[in-house]
Each structure stands twice: as C-alpha cells, then as structure tokens.
Design a protein around this motif. Structure first.
Motif, PDB file in Angstrom:
ATOM      1  N   GLY A   1       0.816  -1.209   0.000  1.00  0.00           N
ATOM      2  CA  GLY A   1       0.000   0.000   0.000  1.00  0.00           C
ATOM      3  C   GLY A   1       0.849   1.259   0.000  1.00  0.00           C
ATOM      4  N   CYS A   2       2.088   1.146   0.454  1.00  0.00           N
ATOM      5  CA  CYS A   2       2.984   2.309   0.547  1.00  0.00           C
ATOM      6  C   CYS A   2       4.177   2.200  -0.392  1.00  0.00           C
ATOM      7  N   ASP A   3       4.178   1.214  -1.276  1.00  0.00           N
ATOM      8  CA  ASP A   3       5.315   1.046  -2.194  1.00  0.00           C
ATOM      9  C   ASP A   3       4.853   0.360  -3.474  1.00  0.00           C
ATOM     10  N   TRP A   4       4.686   1.150  -4.515  1.00  0.00           N
ATOM     11  CA  TRP A   4       4.247   0.620  -5.807  1.00  0.00           C
ATOM     12  C   TRP A   4       5.388   0.680  -6.831  1.00  0.00           C
ATOM     13  N   SER A   5       6.628   0.754  -6.304  1.00  0.00           N
ATOM     14  CA  SER A   5       7.771   0.938  -7.210  1.00  0.00           C
ATOM     15  C   SER A   5       7.980  -0.249  -8.151  1.00  0.00           C
ATOM     16  N   ALA A   6       7.537  -1.460  -7.754  1.00  0.00           N
ATOM     17  CA  ALA A   6       7.682  -2.620  -8.652  1.00  0.00           C
ATOM     18  C   ALA A   6       6.933  -2.383  -9.961  1.00  0.00           C
ATOM     19  N   GLY A   7       5.939  -1.491  -9.936  1.00  0.00           N
ATOM     20  CA  GLY A   7       5.271  -1.081 -11.164  1.00  0.00           C
ATOM     21  C   GLY A   7       5.795   0.262 -11.655  1.00  0.00           C
ATOM     22  N   GLY A   8       5.986   1.166 -10.714  1.00  0.00           N
ATOM     23  CA  GLY A   8       6.365   2.541 -11.071  1.00  0.00           C
ATOM     24  C   GLY A   8       7.633   2.637 -11.907  1.00  0.00           C
ATOM     25  N   VAL A   9       8.623   1.816 -11.601  1.00  0.00           N
ATOM     26  CA  VAL A   9       9.902   1.900 -12.330  1.00  0.00           C
ATOM     27  C   VAL A   9       9.778   1.440 -13.791  1.00  0.00           C
ATOM     28  N   LEU A  10       8.645   0.795 -14.122  1.00  0.00           N
ATOM     29  CA  LEU A  10       8.443   0.301 -15.493  1.00  0.00           C
ATOM     30  C   LEU A  10       7.725   1.312 -16.386  1.00  0.00           C
ATOM     31  N   LYS A  11       7.412   2.473 -15.787  1.00  0.00           N
ATOM     32  CA  LYS A  11       6.587   3.483 -16.463  1.00  0.00           C
ATOM     33  C   LYS A  11       7.003   3.749 -17.923  1.00  0.00           C
ATOM     34  N   GLY A  12       8.299   3.870 -18.139  1.00  0.00           N
ATOM     35  CA  GLY A  12       8.771   4.207 -19.489  1.00  0.00           C
ATOM     36  C   GLY A  12       8.696   3.058 -20.476  1.00  0.00           C
ATOM     37  N   GLU A  13       8.498   1.847 -19.975  1.00  0.00           N
ATOM     38  CA  GLU A  13       8.566   0.673 -20.859  1.00  0.00           C
ATOM     39  C   GLU A  13       7.226   0.072 -21.229  1.00  0.00           C
ATOM     40  N   VAL A  14       6.209   0.356 -20.422  1.00  0.00           N
ATOM     41  CA  VAL A  14       4.954  -0.387 -20.610  1.00  0.00           C
ATOM     42  C   VAL A  14       3.812   0.519 -21.098  1.00  0.00           C
TER      43      VAL A  14
END
Lengths: 330, 330
Positions: free
Chosen positions: B162-175
């Motif tokens: 709930g406080c860490d969505w970086s496993a998705g966030g770091v893919l922003k430029g690729e997906v």
C-alpha cells in the motif's frame, strides 16, 4: 461535566518545568481539551514539546509508558487518575483531575432520603476532595459516617476503583448502608454485590439520588444468562492484556489448564483494548477475561459472545456454586 | 478465500522447533484459524506455549514485537506479510501466506480483454508465487510482460505494498499499461495515480477483470472535496503512530511547524490504530496523517473530519498545486 484542569497542571508543575518532550495522556472525556492542556503546559515551560497520546486512558492501570518512550518523551503526564502502583518505563506524573461539580445539594438530598443511620462513604478520585464536605453534610443530618483507607490498588481514603472497592468493603461490619458520591453505577455496584447491603448513589451530574437494588437484580440476571450460555461452549478464548497495570499472565495460564482439564479447548489471546469490533474475527464460543475486571460488566451487550470473569468460569466448570457468586478484582 | 496455512507454518519450521513461547500474529481474515494454526505449531513443537496476539496486523509494518516481549515470548511468528525491514525487539519469523485461489482462468480472461501490448505485471505477497504463471499466460496471448524488483519497502519482484508501488512505477517508461493480479483496488490504484497509465485488475476472488480509470476519477473527486473542506480548518491534528514500521516522527514535527507558520494551530497525536471511534473525542477541524499512507484513502467516509496526506496538506497550505497531486509513500 467540567474538570479543574488548570489546577491539575499546576500540581504537576515542577516535573513539567524541566521536561523537554512531554507525552500527555488524557481520558476520552478530556481529549477535547487537548489544546487547552498544551497551552497550560506551555505557560510553565514554553520550550517543551508536547505530544498527545491518543489511545485509551481508562485508569491508573492504563499507562501509555511504552508509547511515551517510543515518541521520545522524557516525561509522561497522565491525567485523570491516581497512581495505581505501575512500574513505569518513564518518569510519570499523575495529574489527578477534580470534578468542578458541587456535591452539596445532592448529598443534602441523599441525607434526607436515606433512612439508615450508619453510612459508609465512598467516591472516585474525581470527587475525593469533596469527601470531607459530604461527611459534614451527612453528620449535620444526624448520620454516623465511616470512611476507610483502601486495602488494594486505590490510593486515597474513601476511594473506589472499578477493581478495588475495599475502601467500602472493609466497613461491612460497621455500617448499615453505603453512600457513593459520583456518576455511574459501576463503581458502587461492586459494594452492593460484595456486601449485600444497600448502596445509595448521590449523582452530582444528573442531580439524582438512587439506590442500586434493582440495578443489581438486573445485573445478576444478565450474568446468569451469560454463564448459562457459556456452559455449552467448547472453545474458549482467554483474554489477556499487555496494559502495564492489568496484565495477569499467570492467571491466564492457570485458566487455560483448568479449561483443558475439563475437556474443552482454550487459547490465550493478547489485546490492548478488548473491543466488540475485533473479537468476532475469532470463531470461539466464549471468553474469560483476565484484564480489567469491569470488562465483563461494562458494555456487555455490545459483545455477541459471553465474556466471563474468572469466578464465573468456575461456575461454568462446576467448581463454584451460583450462590457463591463473587466479583473479580485485582 | 482460503490460505495455505500448513505450508506457511512448515516454512517457519526451524525457528518454531526451538522456541519455548511463541507469540502468533494473524491478519484479521485469518484470526478465525487461530486454533488450526496452534495445532500446526504443536505438530512441530509439542512443548511450545502459544499466545495469540489479538491486535491489528495490517502489514509487515504492523509488527507486534513489544506485545510479544510483554507476554514473555521468545519468538514472534508474524503471518501474512513479507519482511518490511523493521528492527524487531524479538526474534521474528515472517510466515508469508499464499492464497489458494487459482489465477489461471482470470488472467487468461484479462489477456484476451487487454488491448495494449506491453504490460507491467504486479501483485501482492498472497499471489507472488503465481506471478510466473501469470506471465506465461500473458506471453502465450501475445503480450510483452515486464516485472521489476521494488525500490522501496516491498521485498519481492513484482510485489506491491500500500505504501510502495515501485515494482510497477519503475516500469513506467517501458509499458503501455499495468495488470494487477489480486483482490481490491487500493494496491493498484497507486500505479494509476502515479503513472497516469491504465491499470487492469485480474481479481481471482470475484473472478472479474476491471480497469481503474473510473475508480480513480471517483477517488480524485473525493480527495478534492476533503482538501477543499480542510482549507477552512483552523485546528489540525497531526496523526502519528508508534507502529514499528510506520512511525514518522520527524515528518510530524515538520508538518507541525508548517501548519503553525501558516497561522493555524497544530498538535501531534499518537495512535496505535487510527480509528473512527476515537478521533471524534478530539475537537479538531482536520487531520494530517503520517502513519500508513493508505489511511486517508481507505474507509475515508467513516471519518467525519478530513484526514489529509502530507502532499495534500501542501495543497491546502498553498505550497502545491492540485495539478501536481502526488501520493504519500514510505
């Protein structure tokens, strides 16, 4: 009902003056005054940092010392209750709060209504400073008045706690009845149950004199129903609290053995506050409480499963007769 | 929804075998299984004593280590979440709980419904073991699938907190979009807010594929209303928790200064759980939350006063524009 907050903060003065960070614990009824309390503290120590502890504060047993340490405080200022004898993990000042309600009118009314002559006089910490005045009023009206020092956890002459009614109980052989000056029925009902004597309430909030015989009958009917329901229970939860002044781990372990010896299942469950919201998550049939002795009596209808006191469990397990009903206390 | 409890207890086996007293912490949804868990523990260590911790267990941040110490345990067995990096006061084993729901059918459905080609795949710890299977299904259906290791508090490849969505966030430029495998909307909504991309949910409990654009619109409308209401607030409470993995004392102090600099009043209030029952005791106009970042978003209508996140407070104080809205995180 109001409280004499300014005086309470002044009484705690010296410790406040040298503290850097003060954790402030307020009973729910005083939480609305948190800003006012902070201002009064700042008057005495303008450099102090204040953190309000928002959790429960039901008594001198319910000390938030661990929380005060966690927020980096060097002083815990506990409002509303007298020292209960807890070994605190941090320097703690008990700022007792006196009610600002005048008791004269209602005690005078009680003196006229009570037929008995020898009266055991009791109250709670909020009205303890009015005890002498109440005594005088009763004496002027021809009563013999008795007060006593508590034998248990309560601190002051004539003081009742929810778990210690000894300031009244020790007078059993000397008095005809009791008069409780204060609000609510749950502090004085213990005297009615334990001594079998009449207990009058002079309630300065509702300006009402009442006697507790009917209330006691209803309470007993309610307890009998809960005990009866618990007789068919197979799975028991034994409620344990980690509140500093309420933890009875050995008692919890003893109860577990007794329940298991009787061929039933038991598990010990630790809580901070035991509340009607979280208990239903457990799929158990009944509970036995080792925390605050008032839990089985207060808000009892809010819990869907029976919560018994340890002596009530003995009735369920056939080790105690209903006629030998007694209250749980610390 | 069921859980693979036996496997979780087995995985924690070695520590269990040598413990004398084990404090067991279960999420609310598993508390009904407390007797079953105790039995599984007893299978591995018949002499162990078990005490169930009845308090909340909302995450790997919500560790009841102090309570475990208080009840004399030598091991804390925390069920349901991965290690969050808390410095525990007692030996702690994190027994992750895998959901027993099969994700095949619902991910296949999602693969057919999603038009985008490049998909960022995320889930919660309960379904983390199904992540590889989900990836294969998507690839078979012609998708390019991306997963990433989190940069924050989450522990595993593709895992959301709930406080860490970086496993998705770091893919922003690729997906092109995201697919979340799991129940509820609140874990994946963070990705929709933070990246602006479409987020699909493959929900194995309700066997439903949904997309979060409408949900995000509603959430933003709700947050805008709360922010607007808080603009007229004069007295703020800054909510602080002493939960080991959630306490942000420095942030609370900083917010207090900022509010006071803006000519308003502020007090820091410590809580364990922040709940709608106790907050109304304080007579304050609005709150800012420094505990779990999800508190302002979850159960928001149960609270009668606005509870803002720190970035939302900046909007109220005129330091941030609504267009620069961002989510709070650890």
């Amino acid at each position: 009902m109001g409280y004499k907050i300014e005086k309470a903060v002044e009484n705690a003065g010296n410790e406040i003056k040298t503290a850097k960070r003060i954790a402030v614990q307020l009973p729910d009824g005083m939480k609305a005054k948190s800003a006012e309390v902070a201002e009064l503290i700042k008057k005495q120590n303008k450099d102090s940092e204040i953190i309000v502890l928002g959790g429960s504060n039901f008594g001198g047993c319910d000390i938030r010392d661990k929380e005060a340490v966690s927020v980096g405080a060097d002083l815990l200022l506990h409002f509303g209750h007298a020292d209960f004898g807890v070994q605190e993990k941090i320097k703690t000042v008990y700022a007792e709060i006196q009610s600002d309600l005048d008791i004269e009118k209602i005690v005078t009314k009680a003196a006229k209504e009570i037929k008995e002559k020898k009266i055991g006089l009791v109250t709670t910490i909020q009205h303890i400073n009015s005890l002498e005045k109440a005594k005088e009023i009763l004496q002027k009206n021809g009563k013999e008045v008795f007060t006593a020092k508590p034998k248990g956890k309560a601190a002051k002459e004539g003081q009742l706690l929810g778990c210690d009614w000894s300031a009244g109980g020790v007078l059993k052989g000397e008095v005809d009845c009791y008069l409780y000056v204060g609000t609510g029925n749950f502090h004085p009902i213990s005297l009615a149950v334990d001594t079998g004597k009449k207990v009058y309430v002079a309630d300065p909030e509702f300006q009402q004199v009442r006697e507790l015989t009917e209330f006691k009958k209803k309470l007993f009917a309610q307890r009998a129903a809960k005990i009866d329901k618990a007789k068919s229970a197979k799975k028991f939860g034994i409620l344990l609290t980690t509140k500093p002044g309420q933890m009875r781990l050995k008692l919890a372990e003893k109860l577990k053995q007794e329940i298991e010896s009787a061929g039933k299942e038991a598990e010990i469950i630790e809580f901070d506050n035991i509340n009607p919201q979280i208990l239903p998550n457990f799929k158990l049939d009944a509970y036995v409480n080792t925390a605050c002795p008032r839990i089985p009596l207060d808000d009892v209808e809010a819990f869907d499963k029976p919560i018994l006191s340890p002596p009530e469990l003995e009735i369920v397990l056939g080790k105690r007769k209903w006629e030998e009903y007694k209250l749980d206390h610390f």
